[in-house]
Design a protein around this motif. Structure first.
Motif, mmCIF file in Angstrom:
data_model
loop_
_atom_site.group_PDB
_atom_site.id
_atom_site.type_symbol
_atom_site.label_atom_id
_atom_site.label_comp_id
_atom_site.label_asym_id
_atom_site.label_seq_id
_atom_site.Cartn_x
_atom_site.Cartn_y
_atom_site.Cartn_z
ATOM 1 N N ILE A 104 0.846 -1.206 0.000
ATOM 2 C CA ILE A 104 0.000 0.000 0.000
ATOM 3 C C ILE A 104 0.873 1.245 0.000
ATOM 4 N N TYR A 105 1.913 1.238 0.840
ATOM 5 C CA TYR A 105 2.817 2.390 0.893
ATOM 6 C C TYR A 105 3.497 2.610 -0.453
ATOM 7 N N ASN A 106 3.946 1.547 -1.083
ATOM 8 C CA ASN A 106 4.598 1.681 -2.393
ATOM 9 C C ASN A 106 3.647 2.271 -3.429
ATOM 10 N N PHE A 107 2.383 1.854 -3.402
ATOM 11 C CA PHE A 107 1.402 2.421 -4.331
ATOM 12 C C PHE A 107 1.187 3.907 -4.043
ATOM 13 N N LEU A 108 0.979 4.249 -2.759
ATOM 14 C CA LEU A 108 0.758 5.652 -2.399
ATOM 15 C C LEU A 108 1.985 6.494 -2.727
ATOM 16 N N ASN A 109 3.161 5.933 -2.519
ATOM 17 C CA ASN A 109 4.388 6.651 -2.833
ATOM 18 C C ASN A 109 4.523 6.886 -4.332
ATOM 19 N N SER A 110 4.096 5.915 -5.141
ATOM 20 C CA SER A 110 4.171 6.106 -6.596
ATOM 21 C C SER A 110 3.208 7.192 -7.075
ATOM 22 N N VAL A 111 2.130 7.393 -6.334
ATOM 23 C CA VAL A 111 1.178 8.457 -6.686
ATOM 24 C C VAL A 111 1.707 9.818 -6.246
ATOM 25 N N THR A 112 2.299 9.892 -5.059
ATOM 26 C CA THR A 112 2.704 11.177 -4.508
ATOM 27 C C THR A 112 4.105 11.617 -4.904
ATOM 28 N N TYR A 113 4.949 10.687 -5.329
ATOM 29 C CA TYR A 113 6.330 11.046 -5.658
ATOM 30 C C TYR A 113 6.431 12.125 -6.741
ATOM 31 N N PRO A 114 5.682 12.044 -7.843
ATOM 32 C CA PRO A 114 5.794 13.106 -8.853
ATOM 33 C C PRO A 114 5.361 14.482 -8.344
ATOM 34 N N ILE A 115 4.546 14.516 -7.314
ATOM 35 C CA ILE A 115 4.104 15.796 -6.756
ATOM 36 C C ILE A 115 5.151 16.348 -5.792
ATOM 37 N N GLU A 116 5.706 15.476 -4.954
ATOM 38 C CA GLU A 116 6.610 15.925 -3.903
ATOM 39 C C GLU A 116 8.063 16.050 -4.344
ATOM 40 N N ALA A 117 8.490 15.313 -5.336
ATOM 41 C CA ALA A 117 9.900 15.317 -5.744
ATOM 42 C C ALA A 117 10.405 16.695 -6.172
ATOM 43 N N PRO A 118 9.684 17.435 -7.013
ATOM 44 C CA PRO A 118 10.188 18.770 -7.371
ATOM 45 C C PRO A 118 10.276 19.707 -6.167
ATOM 46 N N ILE A 119 9.336 19.590 -5.257
ATOM 47 C CA ILE A 119 9.365 20.418 -4.054
ATOM 48 C C ILE A 119 10.571 20.049 -3.206
ATOM 49 N N ARG A 120 10.814 18.744 -3.055
ATOM 50 C CA ARG A 120 11.962 18.267 -2.280
ATOM 51 C C ARG A 120 13.276 18.740 -2.897
ATOM 52 N N ASN A 121 13.368 18.706 -4.221
ATOM 53 C CA ASN A 121 14.592 19.147 -4.895
ATOM 54 C C ASN A 121 14.882 20.611 -4.623
ATOM 55 N N VAL A 122 13.871 21.449 -4.677
ATOM 56 C CA VAL A 122 14.057 22.874 -4.406
ATOM 57 C C VAL A 122 14.399 23.097 -2.939
ATOM 58 N N MET A 123 13.723 22.372 -2.040
ATOM 59 C CA MET A 123 13.967 22.551 -0.612
ATOM 60 C C MET A 123 15.394 22.151 -0.231
ATOM 61 N N TYR A 124 15.902 21.053 -0.774
ATOM 62 C CA TYR A 124 17.228 20.575 -0.391
ATOM 63 C C TYR A 124 18.350 21.436 -0.953
ATOM 64 N N LYS A 125 18.039 22.286 -1.929
ATOM 65 C CA LYS A 125 19.042 23.235 -2.406
ATOM 66 C C LYS A 125 19.328 24.296 -1.345
ATOM 67 N N TYR A 126 18.323 24.614 -0.540
ATOM 68 C CA TYR A 126 18.449 25.702 0.420
ATOM 69 C C TYR A 126 18.544 25.246 1.865
ATOM 70 N N SER A 127 18.128 24.029 2.167
ATOM 71 C CA SER A 127 18.244 23.526 3.532
ATOM 72 C C SER A 127 18.323 22.007 3.504
ATOM 73 N N SER A 128 19.009 21.469 4.481
ATOM 74 C CA SER A 128 19.132 20.010 4.543
ATOM 75 C C SER A 128 18.865 19.534 5.969
ATOM 76 N N GLY A 129 17.762 19.969 6.523
ATOM 77 C CA GLY A 129 17.402 19.583 7.880
ATOM 78 C C GLY A 129 16.817 18.197 7.945
ATOM 79 N N PRO A 130 16.601 17.709 9.154
ATOM 80 C CA PRO A 130 16.078 16.350 9.312
ATOM 81 C C PRO A 130 14.584 16.216 9.016
ATOM 82 N N MET A 131 13.865 17.315 8.976
ATOM 83 C CA MET A 131 12.423 17.275 8.735
ATOM 84 C C MET A 131 12.136 17.474 7.248
ATOM 85 N N ASP A 132 11.205 16.684 6.739
ATOM 86 C CA ASP A 132 10.787 16.800 5.344
ATOM 87 C C ASP A 132 9.438 17.512 5.312
ATOM 88 N N PHE A 133 9.464 18.767 4.887
ATOM 89 C CA PHE A 133 8.238 19.558 4.827
ATOM 90 C C PHE A 133 7.575 19.496 3.455
#
Length: 91
Positions: free
Chosen positions: A42-71
């Motif tokens: 179930i997690y793998n399915f949900l992750n495959s749905v949400t990954y295209p939405i969250e990946a670009p946001i994560r890429n931009v966020m990690y350019k400017y901060s690398s904290g332990p929390m994923d916002f």
């Protein structure tokens, strides 16, 4: 097909995506669910749905901060809520 129906369908699609992000985020807090076969599939399915939405946001966020929390899930939900409002205004 009326434009009101298209707007309503987009609104519901964004609603479903928001809930998928919330459920997947909660699943990461429960390690026993992740270790079971059903939970991990179930997690793998949900992750495959949400990954295209969250990946670009994560890429931009990690350019400017690398904290332990994923916002990125929270930001993705805010972006989807904004897109919901735009869809209602347009359609």
């Amino acid at each position: 097909m009326s434009t009101g129906l298209i707007g309503y369908a987009l609104y519901k699609l964004f609603d479903i995506l928001i809930w998928v992000i919330v459920i997947r985020s909660f699943m990461t807090w429960i390690p026993n669910v992740m270790n079971s076969d059903i939970g991990s599939s179930i997690y793998n399915f949900l992750n495959s749905v949400t990954y295209p939405i969250e990946a670009p946001i994560r890429n931009v966020m990690y350019k400017y901060s690398s904290g332990p929390m994923d916002f990125s899930p929270m930001i993705a939900i805010l972006v989807l809520m904004l897109l919901q409002r735009v869809a209602l205004l347009i359609f």
